[in-house]
Structure formats: structure tokens, C-alpha cells
Write a protein that holds these residues in place. Structure first.
Motif, PDB file in Angstrom:
ATOM      1  N   LEU A  78     -12.025   9.668  10.609  1.00  0.00           N
ATOM      2  CA  LEU A  78     -11.797  10.882  11.386  1.00  0.00           C
ATOM      3  C   LEU A  78     -11.320  10.453  12.765  1.00  0.00           C
ATOM      4  N   VAL A  79     -10.185  10.988  13.189  1.00  0.00           N
ATOM      5  CA  VAL A  79      -9.639  10.686  14.512  1.00  0.00           C
ATOM      6  C   VAL A  79      -9.527  11.990  15.281  1.00  0.00           C
ATOM      7  N   ILE A  80     -10.113  12.011  16.459  1.00  0.00           N
ATOM      8  CA  ILE A  80     -10.018  13.164  17.338  1.00  0.00           C
ATOM      9  C   ILE A  80      -9.063  12.810  18.464  1.00  0.00           C
ATOM     10  N   CYS A  81      -8.086  13.670  18.667  1.00  0.00           N
ATOM     11  CA  CYS A  81      -7.076  13.483  19.695  1.00  0.00           C
ATOM     12  C   CYS A  81      -7.438  14.399  20.861  1.00  0.00           C
ATOM     13  N   LEU A  82      -7.771  13.803  21.986  1.00  0.00           N
ATOM     14  CA  LEU A  82      -8.218  14.553  23.163  1.00  0.00           C
ATOM     15  C   LEU A  82      -7.098  14.647  24.182  1.00  0.00           C
ATOM     16  N   ASP A  83      -6.868  15.830  24.684  1.00  0.00           N
ATOM     17  CA  ASP A  83      -5.896  16.039  25.748  1.00  0.00           C
ATOM     18  C   ASP A  83      -6.371  15.260  26.979  1.00  0.00           C
ATOM     19  N   ARG A  84      -5.523  14.406  27.506  1.00  0.00           N
ATOM     20  CA  ARG A  84      -5.918  13.586  28.661  1.00  0.00           C
ATOM     21  C   ARG A  84      -6.216  14.428  29.900  1.00  0.00           C
ATOM     22  N   GLN A  85      -5.784  15.683  29.923  1.00  0.00           N
ATOM     23  CA  GLN A  85      -6.037  16.571  31.054  1.00  0.00           C
ATOM     24  C   GLN A  85      -7.333  17.373  30.894  1.00  0.00           C
ATOM     25  N   THR A  86      -8.091  17.100  29.841  1.00  0.00           N
ATOM     26  CA  THR A  86      -9.327  17.833  29.581  1.00  0.00           C
ATOM     27  C   THR A  86     -10.313  17.646  30.726  1.00  0.00           C
ATOM     28  N   HIS A  87     -10.903  18.753  31.152  1.00  0.00           N
ATOM     29  CA  HIS A  87     -11.924  18.714  32.191  1.00  0.00           C
ATOM     30  C   HIS A  87     -13.117  17.894  31.681  1.00  0.00           C
ATOM     31  N   ALA A  88     -13.668  17.026  32.512  1.00  0.00           N
ATOM     32  CA  ALA A  88     -14.826  16.178  32.184  1.00  0.00           C
ATOM     33  C   ALA A  88     -14.551  15.312  30.953  1.00  0.00           C
ATOM     34  N   LEU A  89     -13.358  14.744  30.887  1.00  0.00           N
ATOM     35  CA  LEU A  89     -12.960  13.913  29.749  1.00  0.00           C
ATOM     36  C   LEU A  89     -13.888  12.720  29.545  1.00  0.00           C
ATOM     37  N   HIS A  90     -14.280  12.060  30.629  1.00  0.00           N
ATOM     38  CA  HIS A  90     -15.146  10.879  30.506  1.00  0.00           C
ATOM     39  C   HIS A  90     -16.495  11.246  29.899  1.00  0.00           C
ATOM     40  N   GLN A  91     -17.047  12.390  30.273  1.00  0.00           N
ATOM     41  CA  GLN A  91     -18.312  12.842  29.700  1.00  0.00           C
ATOM     42  C   GLN A  91     -18.145  13.166  28.216  1.00  0.00           C
ATOM     43  N   LEU A  92     -17.029  13.784  27.847  1.00  0.00           N
ATOM     44  CA  LEU A  92     -16.761  14.109  26.449  1.00  0.00           C
ATOM     45  C   LEU A  92     -16.651  12.836  25.612  1.00  0.00           C
ATOM     46  N   ILE A  93     -15.966  11.831  26.135  1.00  0.00           N
ATOM     47  CA  ILE A  93     -15.845  10.555  25.421  1.00  0.00           C
ATOM     48  C   ILE A  93     -17.219   9.916  25.259  1.00  0.00           C
ATOM     49  N   ARG A  94     -18.034   9.962  26.291  1.00  0.00           N
ATOM     50  CA  ARG A  94     -19.389   9.417  26.226  1.00  0.00           C
ATOM     51  C   ARG A  94     -20.216  10.162  25.166  1.00  0.00           C
ATOM     52  N   ASP A  95     -20.127  11.499  25.155  1.00  0.00           N
ATOM     53  CA  ASP A  95     -20.869  12.285  24.170  1.00  0.00           C
ATOM     54  C   ASP A  95     -20.413  11.974  22.744  1.00  0.00           C
ATOM     55  N   LEU A  96     -19.102  11.845  22.557  1.00  0.00           N
ATOM     56  CA  LEU A  96     -18.589  11.505  21.228  1.00  0.00           C
ATOM     57  C   LEU A  96     -19.003  10.090  20.821  1.00  0.00           C
ATOM     58  N   GLY A  97     -19.167   9.213  21.801  1.00  0.00           N
ATOM     59  CA  GLY A  97     -19.643   7.865  21.522  1.00  0.00           C
ATOM     60  C   GLY A  97     -21.055   7.855  20.946  1.00  0.00           C
ATOM     61  N   TRP A  98     -21.894   8.783  21.383  1.00  0.00           N
ATOM     62  CA  TRP A  98     -23.249   8.880  20.848  1.00  0.00           C
ATOM     63  C   TRP A  98     -23.235   9.253  19.367  1.00  0.00           C
ATOM     64  N   VAL A  99     -22.205   9.968  18.949  1.00  0.00           N
ATOM     65  CA  VAL A  99     -22.087  10.380  17.550  1.00  0.00           C
ATOM     66  C   VAL A  99     -21.546   9.239  16.691  1.00  0.00           C
ATOM     67  N   GLY A 100     -20.828   8.304  17.303  1.00  0.00           N
ATOM     68  CA  GLY A 100     -20.272   7.184  16.553  1.00  0.00           C
ATOM     69  C   GLY A 100     -18.777   6.991  16.729  1.00  0.00           C
ATOM     70  N   PHE A 101     -18.159   7.808  17.576  1.00  0.00           N
ATOM     71  CA  PHE A 101     -16.734   7.653  17.844  1.00  0.00           C
ATOM     72  C   PHE A 101     -16.528   6.555  18.870  1.00  0.00           C
ATOM     73  N   GLU A 102     -15.360   5.918  18.793  1.00  0.00           N
ATOM     74  CA  GLU A 102     -14.986   4.932  19.798  1.00  0.00           C
ATOM     75  C   GLU A 102     -13.500   5.068  20.100  1.00  0.00           C
TER      76      GLU A 102
END
Length: 140
Positions: A78-102
Motif C-alpha cells: 500500500l502506497v499513500i501519496c501525500l500532497d507536499r503542501q499538506t498542513h502539518a505534513l511532518h506530523q502526518l508522516i510521523r503518525d503514519l509511521g506508527w502504523v507501519g508506513f515509511e
């Protein structure tokens, strides 16, 4: 929880487009399923594009997306493509990391024309990153 629309017109070409509506989280996701031949096996990846997610609850929707990828489409990744302009992008990446995304690049899906014996690059010229999207992935 989620409604899935399938666009069957491209299925014959080995690609299927989907749109998922998360009514609980009030979000929608568009994406596609790509297949890649890996020796004698075919690997399937669900790519989903997340846009305008600021402040939306994603937990239930994310669980449903993982179940959709594994149970309905038999995807290996599963690949999630995140808009680089997303508000609080770093927090979203961190949260997705807890689920197992990298964080990943698209190098796995790009046939760059490398000779498997010499390792020398071909001439595909395809980029494995994007100026607009940031990619996070997980194996299922």
C-alpha cells in the motif's frame, strides 16, 4: 464506512482505478492498483492519493483502506501519496509511521533499463520522486 467506485475501463490493461469515500472521517481518496511482474509472480500495489486532510480523523479510514487492499484486492503493498503542501505534513508522516508506513521512492516500480548483470543504467529517464507528492508505503 467506505464506498468504493471502480472504473473498469482500464482493467484490461492491468490497472484499476478506484475512489474511496470515508463517510466517518469525511474524506475521499482516489487511487489505482498497479501490477508488476516479479519473476513468475505478480505483485499488486494499491496507490492512494491523500489531499486536503487537515484535521480529519484518519484512523478508521486507514484501517478500512488496509483491509480493502488486502482482503478485496489481494495487494502486496500500500502506497499513500501525500500532497507536499499538506498542513502539518511532518506530523502526518510521523503518525503514519506508527502504523507501519515509511518514506519511500518509486524506484521499485520503475523499470529503469538497468542491465541485471552489469547494473549499468539505461535511458528511461524516469524520476523516482515527485516535486508534488511525498510517498509513504508499507508491505501488507
Amino acid at each position: 464506512m467506505a464506498n468504493v467506485n471502480r472504473n473498469q475501463s482500464f482493467t484490461d490493461k492491468g490497472m484499476e482505478f478506484i475512489e474511496v469515500w470515508d463517510y466517518v472521517g469525511e474524506a475521499s481518496f482516489r487511487g489505482f492498483i498497479a501490477e508488476k511482474q516479479m519473476g513468475n509472480a505478480t505483485e499488486k500495489t494499491l496507490f492512494l492519493f491523500f489531499q486536503e486532510l487537515a484535521g480529519l480523523p484518519l484512523k478508521e479510514g486507514l484501517v478500512a483502506l488496509i483491509e480493502l487492499a488486502t482482503d478485496c484486492y489481494n495487494c502486496d503493498r500500500l502506497v499513500i501519496c501525500l500532497d507536499r503542501q499538506t498542513h502539518a505534513l511532518h506530523q502526518l508522516i510521523r503518525d503514519l509511521g506508527w502504523v507501519g508506513f515509511e518514506l519511500i521512492t518509486l524506484s521499485h516500480w520503475i523499470d529503469d533499463g538497468r542491465n541485471p548483470r552489469t547494473g549499468k543504467e539505461g535511458t528511461s529517464g524516469l524520476a523516482d520522486t515527485s516535486d508534488f507528492w511525498l510517498f509513504v508505503g508499507m508491505e501488507l
